[in-house]
Enzyme design. Structure first.
Site, PDB file in Angstrom:
ATOM      1  N   ARG A  56       0.943  -1.341   0.079  1.00 19.97           N
ATOM      2  CA  ARG A  56       0.002   0.038   0.044  1.00 19.97           C
ATOM      3  C   ARG A  56       0.797   1.357   0.147  1.00 19.97           C
ATOM      4  NH1 ARG A  56      -1.892   2.041   4.641  1.00 19.97           N
ATOM      5  NH2 ARG A  56      -1.838   0.233   5.527  1.00 19.97           N
ATOM      6  N   TYR A 109     -13.675  22.032 -10.563  1.00 20.39           N
ATOM      7  CA  TYR A 109     -14.223  20.630 -10.696  1.00 20.39           C
ATOM      8  C   TYR A 109     -15.273  20.374  -9.667  1.00 20.39           C
ATOM      9  CZ  TYR A 109     -13.884  15.533 -11.151  1.00 20.39           C
ATOM     10  OH  TYR A 109     -14.035  14.132 -11.318  1.00 20.39           O
TER      11      TYR A 109
END
Length: 390
Positions: A56, A109
């Site tokens: 990860r 956005y």
């Protein structure tokens, strides 16, 4: 190195991989150690550059992509995430806490706005939206608890180009961190760290991947602010899939060539649209007269294929007739791939500080890699359908 050379060579080391040109794709979760001492040493430096401690936190595959984009933009280091929105969220959460204030551009956005108005609000963090063209005037909006000034240039849907250096200067004078969504330029047509940005954010799904087949985000930061970004990404548990990272590395190698074609085709379409009687205004940063064009000309080295236009008043039925019959322009919410896209947008449903002045419908277009004459013919047939349906 020049940009195209960086794209071809950074983030790969054939000498360390048996002469193989491309970095291998590591599928990894568990990392094992030969001794307790080695395990402890790795954990003590688990966020160190190139340190593999757990899948990860990164593998040689992710480090290759991060190194390449950091070199392209002139940043210190980068972090990889599973989507552009994940990159936005992690970057913001790296610098704010309960009681803090964020200034966010009004042309941002849509999902960035939604995150600010839901998650950040629920965490006790206030967001104020500002006029994209505020420039140095943003100094009057900065409060003692303003921690982040969030920019996006050009703006989403409406394509205003901000005076990023002036905004950054005012923000830094007040101790705020400057974040920028740099997806439109792909890190290729705008180098954020040369213009005062501290953290650059990318939906790598778009031009970096370039083929509409992977979801990915990247955050590049300067040396001062990268540790906070890396800690945020790790703390939130974000992790990008190795095959998506591979597709981004593959796309990155040709991004310069593709972006130059997107630039050329996009401008051809924009100029053609300017001459159409159905079009009131074209929203393209590289066109003289567009909002913030002088800043685009000063700070950018090119334009991507994403732009907009405002039609003269037309009914929803007429616009639908135009869009429903398109042969080459598809309707889809992403962009940055090889295919052309078109959408009817309603930017003022998302604006609160500075509405777009538009009497007619607004379209967003992405100029893909098709022949421009074919795309123009598709648009021309679309306008014929619109006119018949008026």
């Amino acid at each position: 190195m020049k940009k195209d050379t960086l794209l071809a060579h950074k983030g790969r080391n054939p000498g360390a991989n048996h002469g193989v040109v491309n970095p291998p794709v590591y599928h990894a979760s568990t990392i094992v150690y030969p001794t307790v001492a080695a395990m402890k040493a790795a954990q003590a430096n688990r966020f160190g550059h190139g340190q593999v401690t757990y899948g990860r936190h990164g593998t040689p595959t992710t480090f290759a992509l991060e190194d390449a984009l950091a070199a392209l933009e002139g940043g210190h280091r980068a972090a990889t995430l599973p989507s552009g929105l994940a990159a936005i969220c992690a970057a913001l959460l790296a610098f704010v806490k309960q009681g803090d204030h964020v200034l966010m551009v009004d042309s941002v956005y849509g999902p960035s706005r939604n995150f600010a108005m839901t998650m950040l609000k629920n965490f006790g963090i206030e967001t104020t939206f500002y006029d994209p063209m505020v420039g140095a005037g943003i100094a009057q909006m900065i409060r003692p608890n303003t921690r982040v000034v969030f920019t996006e240039s050009p703006g989403s849907l409406t394509f205003e180009v901000q005076d990023v250096p002036a905004i950054a200067k005012a923000a830094h004078a007040a101790g705020a961190v400057v974040l920028m969504d740099n997806t439109w330029a792909g890190g290729y047509f705008f180098r954020p760290f040369e213009h005062g940005v501290d953290v650059s954010i990318h939906a790598a799904t778009k031009y970096i991947v370039g083929h509409s087949d992977a979801m990915l985000g990247l955050v590049v930061a300067n040396e001062q602010h990268f540790p906070a970004v890396k800690a945020s990404v790790a703390g939130l548990g974000y992790c990008a899939g190795p095959d998506d990272v591979y597709l981004a590395l593959r796309g990155l190698r040709t991004m310069g060539v593709r972006l130059r074609q997107h630039h050329e085709t996009g401008l051809s379409l924009a100029r053609w649209l300017q001459a159409r009687p159905e079009v009131a205004r074209v929203l393209h940063p590289a066109l003289p007269g567009s909002t913030g064009h002088k800043f685009w000309k000063r700070d950018f080295t090119g334009a991507s294929g994403l732009f907009g236009c405002i039609l003269k008043p037309a009914s929803e039925t007429a616009v639908n007739a135009m869009l429903d019959g398109m042969k080459l322009f598809a309707m889809g919410y992403s962009w940055g791939g090889f295919e052309s896209l078109i959408l009817h947008t309603e930017p003022n449903k998302l604006r609160t500080a500075k509405p777009l002045v538009a009497d007619g419908p607004v379209l967003r277009l992405h100029a893909g890699l098709e022949d421009p004459t074919d795309l123009i013919a598709d648009l021309e047939a679309g306008f014929e359908r619109l006119n018949r349906a008026r």
